[in-house]
Design a protein around this motif. Structure first.
Motif, PDB file in Angstrom:
ATOM      1  N   ALA A 212       0.863  -1.169   0.236  1.00 31.29           N
ATOM      2  CA  ALA A 212      -0.206   0.052   0.339  1.00 31.29           C
ATOM      3  C   ALA A 212       0.826   0.951   0.033  1.00 31.29           C
ATOM      4  O   ALA A 212       0.619   2.392  -0.726  1.00 31.29           O
ATOM      5  CB  ALA A 212      -0.637   0.255   1.151  1.00 31.29           C
ATOM      6  N   LEU A 213       1.931   1.213   0.907  1.00 33.16           N
ATOM      7  CA  LEU A 213       3.184   2.692   0.839  1.00 33.16           C
ATOM      8  C   LEU A 213       3.336   2.439  -0.684  1.00 33.16           C
ATOM      9  O   LEU A 213       4.008   3.692  -0.712  1.00 33.16           O
ATOM     10  CB  LEU A 213       3.979   2.537   2.421  1.00 33.16           C
ATOM     11  CG  LEU A 213       3.063   2.380   3.120  1.00 33.16           C
ATOM     12  CD1 LEU A 213       4.270   1.884   4.560  1.00 33.16           C
ATOM     13  CD2 LEU A 213       2.867   4.052   3.775  1.00 33.16           C
TER      14      LEU A 213
ATOM     15  N   LEU B  34      11.708  -4.177  -0.452  1.00 35.22           N
ATOM     16  CA  LEU B  34      11.699  -3.744   0.611  1.00 35.22           C
ATOM     17  C   LEU B  34      12.055  -4.536   2.226  1.00 35.22           C
ATOM     18  O   LEU B  34      12.466  -4.448   3.232  1.00 35.22           O
ATOM     19  CB  LEU B  34      11.101  -2.549   0.539  1.00 35.22           C
ATOM     20  CG  LEU B  34      10.808  -1.798  -0.473  1.00 35.22           C
ATOM     21  CD1 LEU B  34       9.583  -0.810  -0.569  1.00 35.22           C
ATOM     22  CD2 LEU B  34      12.761  -0.555  -0.409  1.00 35.22           C
ATOM     23  N   LEU B  35      11.045  -5.466   1.850  1.00 34.85           N
ATOM     24  CA  LEU B  35      10.721  -6.226   3.465  1.00 34.85           C
ATOM     25  C   LEU B  35      11.829  -7.228   3.900  1.00 34.85           C
ATOM     26  O   LEU B  35      12.559  -7.404   5.047  1.00 34.85           O
ATOM     27  CB  LEU B  35       9.597  -7.355   3.486  1.00 34.85           C
ATOM     28  CG  LEU B  35       8.234  -6.287   3.739  1.00 34.85           C
ATOM     29  CD1 LEU B  35       7.512  -7.671   2.964  1.00 34.85           C
ATOM     30  CD2 LEU B  35       7.912  -5.891   5.147  1.00 34.85           C
ATOM     31  N   ARG B  36      13.464  -6.992   3.341  1.00 35.77           N
ATOM     32  CA  ARG B  36      14.286  -7.730   3.152  1.00 35.77           C
ATOM     33  C   ARG B  36      15.648  -7.082   3.561  1.00 35.77           C
ATOM     34  O   ARG B  36      15.918  -7.027   4.448  1.00 35.77           O
ATOM     35  CB  ARG B  36      14.462  -8.665   2.538  1.00 35.77           C
ATOM     36  CG  ARG B  36      14.160  -9.748   1.230  1.00 35.77           C
ATOM     37  CD  ARG B  36      14.776 -10.134   0.971  1.00 35.77           C
ATOM     38  NE  ARG B  36      15.606 -10.112  -0.460  1.00 35.77           N
ATOM     39  CZ  ARG B  36      15.905 -10.157  -1.303  1.00 35.77           C
ATOM     40  NH1 ARG B  36      15.016 -10.360  -2.722  1.00 35.77           N
ATOM     41  NH2 ARG B  36      16.709 -10.496  -1.476  1.00 35.77           N
ATOM     42  N   LEU B  37      15.199  -5.806   3.833  1.00 36.33           N
ATOM     43  CA  LEU B  37      16.077  -4.477   5.002  1.00 36.33           C
ATOM     44  C   LEU B  37      15.477  -4.991   6.014  1.00 36.33           C
ATOM     45  O   LEU B  37      14.427  -5.078   6.338  1.00 36.33           O
ATOM     46  CB  LEU B  37      15.166  -3.339   4.297  1.00 36.33           C
ATOM     47  CG  LEU B  37      15.774  -2.939   2.299  1.00 36.33           C
ATOM     48  CD1 LEU B  37      14.434  -1.137   1.762  1.00 36.33           C
ATOM     49  CD2 LEU B  37      16.855  -2.978   2.200  1.00 36.33           C
ATOM     50  N   PRO B  38      16.666  -3.964   6.774  1.00 41.86           N
ATOM     51  CA  PRO B  38      17.327  -3.860   8.105  1.00 41.86           C
ATOM     52  C   PRO B  38      15.543  -2.958   8.416  1.00 41.86           C
ATOM     53  O   PRO B  38      15.532  -2.690   7.371  1.00 41.86           O
ATOM     54  CB  PRO B  38      18.427  -3.864   8.630  1.00 41.86           C
ATOM     55  CG  PRO B  38      19.433  -4.335   7.168  1.00 41.86           C
ATOM     56  CD  PRO B  38      18.148  -4.310   6.161  1.00 41.86           C
ATOM     57  N   GLY B  39      15.445  -3.410   9.767  1.00 40.15           N
ATOM     58  CA  GLY B  39      14.750  -2.357   9.989  1.00 40.15           C
ATOM     59  C   GLY B  39      14.809  -0.429  10.360  1.00 40.15           C
ATOM     60  O   GLY B  39      13.991   0.464   8.892  1.00 40.15           O
ATOM     61  N   PRO B  40      16.088  -0.339  10.145  1.00 44.98           N
ATOM     62  CA  PRO B  40      16.405   1.018  10.131  1.00 44.98           C
ATOM     63  C   PRO B  40      16.218   1.584   8.582  1.00 44.98           C
ATOM     64  O   PRO B  40      15.951   2.841   7.734  1.00 44.98           O
ATOM     65  CB  PRO B  40      17.500   1.706  10.664  1.00 44.98           C
ATOM     66  CG  PRO B  40      17.595  -0.123  11.934  1.00 44.98           C
ATOM     67  CD  PRO B  40      17.115  -1.072  11.030  1.00 44.98           C
TER      68      PRO B  40
ATOM     69  N   LEU C 194      14.674  -0.148   6.177  1.00 43.98           N
ATOM     70  CA  LEU C 194      13.040   0.275   5.778  1.00 43.98           C
ATOM     71  C   LEU C 194      12.674   0.924   6.107  1.00 43.98           C
ATOM     72  O   LEU C 194      11.910   2.293   5.271  1.00 43.98           O
ATOM     73  CB  LEU C 194      12.373  -1.400   6.292  1.00 43.98           C
ATOM     74  CG  LEU C 194      10.680  -0.970   6.001  1.00 43.98           C
ATOM     75  CD1 LEU C 194      11.192  -1.278   4.210  1.00 43.98           C
ATOM     76  CD2 LEU C 194      10.397  -2.131   6.099  1.00 43.98           C
ATOM     77  N   THR C 195      12.949   2.193   7.247  1.00 44.96           N
ATOM     78  CA  THR C 195      12.293   3.707   7.499  1.00 44.96           C
ATOM     79  C   THR C 195      11.887   4.568   6.698  1.00 44.96           C
ATOM     80  O   THR C 195      11.900   5.730   6.498  1.00 44.96           O
ATOM     81  CB  THR C 195      12.454   3.313   8.603  1.00 44.96           C
ATOM     82  OG1 THR C 195      12.384   2.465   9.847  1.00 44.96           O
ATOM     83  CG2 THR C 195      11.915   4.915   8.996  1.00 44.96           C
TER      84      THR C 195
END
Length: 306
Positions: free
Chosen positions: A199-200, A262-268, A270-271
């Motif tokens: 969605a984003l 994108l979901l395979r990126l580390p949290g920071p 991805l943000t």
């Protein structure tokens, strides 16, 4: 009130992976009756002109019992590889991993979504009161008041993109999750995360177009987004359709591939990427503003991805 089911003189066994509409179409063709008449006789519809679309999701116990009795199927049997597979109805399914091709969503003659005319989207089968068609023929209306009737299983001369090994691997991963009986949190979270990110990505496209290396697919999604924006500009509906997955299999593949990367990126990371997409999208819609630096994250292994 639904009529009492009437046992059919002959029936067919559901094929592996077959959808309920697919089974009804095959039975109606064998018995030379309309799909609506078969649905009425088996307790699925009160009128031959309308088979409720809710049956695609699930048959309630009374409906399943009536249908099983009328079609002489074991009560435990569920219309579930037939001409029309159930999984093809799912937004996350865009390719056939048996033949390694993208699914087709438009009729080659009328160029409309297969079985997807506006007037019939809430029905299990469009124009269910009309018989005489093979299950593989298009049931969209034609300009002369009849049905299109084009054969959907015939090859065409249209050059279509071929899915890359990476895209096929992604589809296989999605199918494994869809086919599992595991309803634990990791499985549910995988699809929830994918839906949110998709969605984003949709809301800020084309800011995320550089995430996927599948340039031809990204172009397909860009074209879809442009058509969506054009429709929204002429509509009174002010609610953004960001959660809608494209009907085009190539555009859907671009969206799911981009979101999964994108979901395979580390949290920071991805943000940071999502913030960058939002900023670029905002600047793009300001008159005279330049879009700013490109957002181009590099994917890393991450447990939330497919």
């Amino acid at each position: 009130m639904l009529p009492s089911p009437t046992p059919l003189p002959r029936s067919l066994i559901p094929l592996p992976g077959e959808s309920l509409p697919g089974l009804l179409l095959r039975i109606s063709h064998r018995l030379h009756q309309s799909p609506g008449e078969i649905a009425r006789r088996t307790g699925l519809a009160a009128k031959v002109t309308h088979i409720p679309g809710r049956h695609l999701l699930m048959l309630e116990p009374p409906d399943l019992a009536a249908f099983s009795a009328a079609t002489r199927l074991p009560k435990a049997s569920k219309p579930v590889r037939g001409p029309w597979q159930l999984q093809w109805r799912l937004a996350a399914v865009f390719a056939c991993t048996t033949h390694n091709v993208f699914l087709h969503h438009l009729c080659p003659r009328c160029h409309q979504p297969v079985h997807g005319s506006t007037a019939s989207r809430r029905q299990l089968i469009p124009f269910s009161n009309i018989g005489g068609l093979h299950p593989a023929q298009c049931r969209n209306p034609d300009p002369h008041g009849g049905l299109c009737g084009a054969w959907l299983n015939e090859s065409t001369t249209v050059v279509r993109p071929q899915p890359s090994p990476q895209i096929l691997a992604l589809q296989q991963s999605v199918l494994r999750l869809l086919g599992t009986d595991d309803v634990t949190e990791p499985t549910n979270t995988a699809f929830s995360d994918l839906q949110v990110i998709a969605a984003l990505v949709t809301a800020t496209w084309p800011a995320a177009a550089t995430v996927t290396p599948e340039g031809e697919l990204a172009t397909a999604f860009t074209e879809y987004a442009a058509r969506r924006d054009d429709r929204a500009a002429g509509s009174a509906d002010t609610i953004p359709q960001w959660t809608n997955v494209p009907g085009s299999p190539t555009a859907a593949a671009a969206l799911i591939d981009t979101s999964n990367r994108l979901l395979r990126l580390p949290g920071p990371a991805l943000t940071q990427a999502l913030t960058c997409f939002s900023t670029r999208h905002h600047r793009r819609h300001l008159d005279g503003a330049r879009p700013g630096p490109r957002c181009g994250p590099t994917a890393h292994p991450h447990s939330r991805s497919m």
